[in-house]
Enzyme design. Sequence first.
Site, PDB file in Angstrom:
ATOM      1  N   TYR A  51       2.940  -0.820  -3.196  1.00 56.06           N
ATOM      2  CA  TYR A  51       2.658  -2.201  -3.151  1.00 56.06           C
ATOM      3  C   TYR A  51       4.839  -2.417  -2.543  1.00 56.06           C
ATOM      4  O   TYR A  51       4.939  -4.045  -2.477  1.00 56.06           O
ATOM      5  CB  TYR A  51       1.916  -2.941  -3.356  1.00 56.06           C
ATOM      6  CG  TYR A  51       0.332  -3.390  -3.928  1.00 56.06           C
ATOM      7  CD1 TYR A  51       0.041  -3.508  -2.016  1.00 56.06           C
ATOM      8  CD2 TYR A  51      -0.145  -2.557  -4.393  1.00 56.06           C
ATOM      9  CE1 TYR A  51      -1.075  -3.318  -2.122  1.00 56.06           C
ATOM     10  CE2 TYR A  51      -1.862  -2.855  -4.511  1.00 56.06           C
ATOM     11  CZ  TYR A  51      -2.486  -3.397  -2.834  1.00 56.06           C
ATOM     12  OH  TYR A  51      -3.655  -3.326  -2.705  1.00 56.06           O
ATOM     13  N   ASN A 114      -9.898  -8.744  -5.144  1.00 54.41           N
ATOM     14  CA  ASN A 114     -10.560  -8.787  -3.771  1.00 54.41           C
ATOM     15  C   ASN A 114     -11.428  -7.594  -2.975  1.00 54.41           C
ATOM     16  O   ASN A 114     -11.830  -6.637  -2.148  1.00 54.41           O
ATOM     17  CB  ASN A 114      -9.540  -9.346  -3.136  1.00 54.41           C
ATOM     18  CG  ASN A 114      -8.401  -8.974  -2.376  1.00 54.41           C
ATOM     19  OD1 ASN A 114      -8.356  -7.268  -3.081  1.00 54.41           O
ATOM     20  ND2 ASN A 114      -7.789  -9.383  -1.576  1.00 54.41           N
TER      21      ASN A 114
END
Length: 141
Positions: A51, A114
């Site tokens: 990330y 999510n």
Amino acid sequence: MAIERTLSIIKPDAVAKNVIGQIYSRFEGAGLKVVAARMAHLSRAEAEGFYAVHKARPFFNDLVEFMISGPVMIQALEGENAIAKNRELMGATNPKEAAAGTIRADFAESIDANAVHGSDAAETAANEIAYFFPASQVFAR
Ligand code: UDP
């Protein structure tokens, strides 16, 4: 339409919910083939590296903590228009905004937990697949 590959991650929340198979069914139902797969419990360094593009964002540390909170299922998917198709199956980043019937609408709790990751473009897809899989572990089908 072009045959593409994309990187998908079933995140710790969805692995904990025991819905790996249900999510794989959605890939298969949409014509996407699993061409590489492995389960992993990411190290902090691996999650931070994956990330890195979000390093300056306020949610970066929480995102990394979440991604190392439990095992994930990582796969490369192949098929026509695979990158956009997977994003369509996933639904919006915030599950509250995700269209009915999408993976995030059905299995995700919140914007940070999510359920799934999916590459957003051809270049990122190639880099993300290479980040987790050497070429010898990706199987043309
Ligand atoms: N994220 C978050 N808070 C935000 C925005 C993003 O926790 O306000 C997390 C979320 O897990 C998301 C990931 O950071 O999936 C990457 O964000 P991106 O905007 O790339 O969303 P995606 O491509 O995963 O839909």
